[in-house]
Design a protein around this motif. Sequence first.
Motif, short mmCIF file in Angstrom:
data_model
loop_
_atom_site.label_atom_id
_atom_site.label_comp_id
_atom_site.label_asym_id
_atom_site.label_seq_id
_atom_site.Cartn_x
_atom_site.Cartn_y
_atom_site.Cartn_z
N UNK A 223 0.28 -13.29 -7.34
CA UNK A 223 -0.76 -14.29 -6.73
C UNK A 223 -0.31 -15.34 -6.07
N UNK A 224 -1.45 -16.50 -5.90
CA UNK A 224 -1.11 -17.53 -5.16
C UNK A 224 -0.05 -18.44 -6.09
N UNK A 225 0.76 -19.14 -5.93
CA UNK A 225 1.82 -19.92 -6.45
C UNK A 225 2.27 -21.23 -5.97
N UNK A 226 2.77 -22.12 -6.75
CA UNK A 226 3.60 -23.10 -6.03
C UNK A 226 4.70 -22.97 -5.45
N UNK A 227 5.45 -21.90 -5.90
CA UNK A 227 6.74 -21.71 -5.17
C UNK A 227 6.98 -20.03 -5.16
N UNK A 228 7.78 -19.53 -4.33
CA UNK A 228 8.21 -18.25 -4.25
C UNK A 228 9.08 -17.69 -5.54
N UNK A 229 8.91 -16.48 -5.94
CA UNK A 229 9.62 -16.01 -6.90
C UNK A 229 11.18 -15.89 -6.43
N UNK A 230 12.01 -15.80 -7.39
CA UNK A 230 13.34 -15.60 -7.40
C UNK A 230 13.73 -14.44 -6.28
N UNK A 231 12.81 -13.41 -6.59
CA UNK A 231 13.21 -12.18 -5.86
C UNK A 231 12.88 -12.16 -4.55
N UNK A 232 11.70 -12.84 -4.46
CA UNK A 232 11.17 -13.41 -2.87
C UNK A 232 12.20 -14.21 -2.19
N UNK A 233 13.04 -15.00 -2.77
CA UNK A 233 14.02 -16.06 -2.07
C UNK A 233 15.12 -14.98 -1.95
N UNK A 234 15.57 -14.21 -2.92
CA UNK A 234 16.71 -13.32 -2.38
C UNK A 234 16.30 -12.44 -1.37
N UNK A 235 15.22 -11.79 -1.41
CA UNK A 235 15.06 -10.72 -0.16
C UNK A 235 15.11 -11.63 1.10
N UNK A 236 14.35 -12.68 1.20
CA UNK A 236 14.37 -13.44 2.69
C UNK A 236 15.70 -14.02 2.79
N UNK A 237 16.55 -14.37 1.98
CA UNK A 237 17.75 -14.91 2.27
C UNK A 237 18.72 -13.52 2.74
N UNK A 238 18.48 -12.49 2.35
CA UNK A 238 19.18 -11.14 2.60
C UNK A 238 18.48 -10.77 4.15
N UNK A 239 17.29 -10.94 4.47
CA UNK A 239 16.92 -10.61 5.51
C UNK A 239 17.36 -11.87 6.78
N UNK A 240 17.51 -13.00 6.24
CA UNK A 240 17.83 -14.24 7.21
C UNK A 240 19.38 -13.87 7.63
N UNK A 241 20.15 -13.30 6.70
CA UNK A 241 21.65 -13.32 7.16
C UNK A 241 22.46 -12.32 7.21
#
Length: 103
Positions: free
Chosen positions: A85-103
């Motif tokens: 649901x809605x949260x004040x920060x992304x999950x660690x897994x979301x950050x890892x996926x976004x970092x992988x997609x970025x680089x």
Amino acid sequence: MTTIELLYIAGCPNSVQALIRLQRAVDNTMHSNTVITSTLIDSAETAGQVLFAGSPTILVDGVDLFPTDGRTSDLACRIYVTPNGMAGAPTQEQIEAALAAHG
């Protein structure tokens, strides 16, 4: 070298948790020499000078890791859509996926 910056406002209850998750995600997915900096956004003027979309905002090489429709100069908290649901920060897994997609 990749530049990672966490933009936050004073009193944001989610910035510390976001930084912890970001550090763990970087440790799991990136080179060990990756440096994370934290920048306090303390005025609307400062917010207007960077790609700030609310606190916390994570920038990788100057690009919002979780792009939104726009920037803000408001010193406000940011909301993320997470699997729980809605949260004040992304999950660690979301950050890892976004970092992988970025680089």
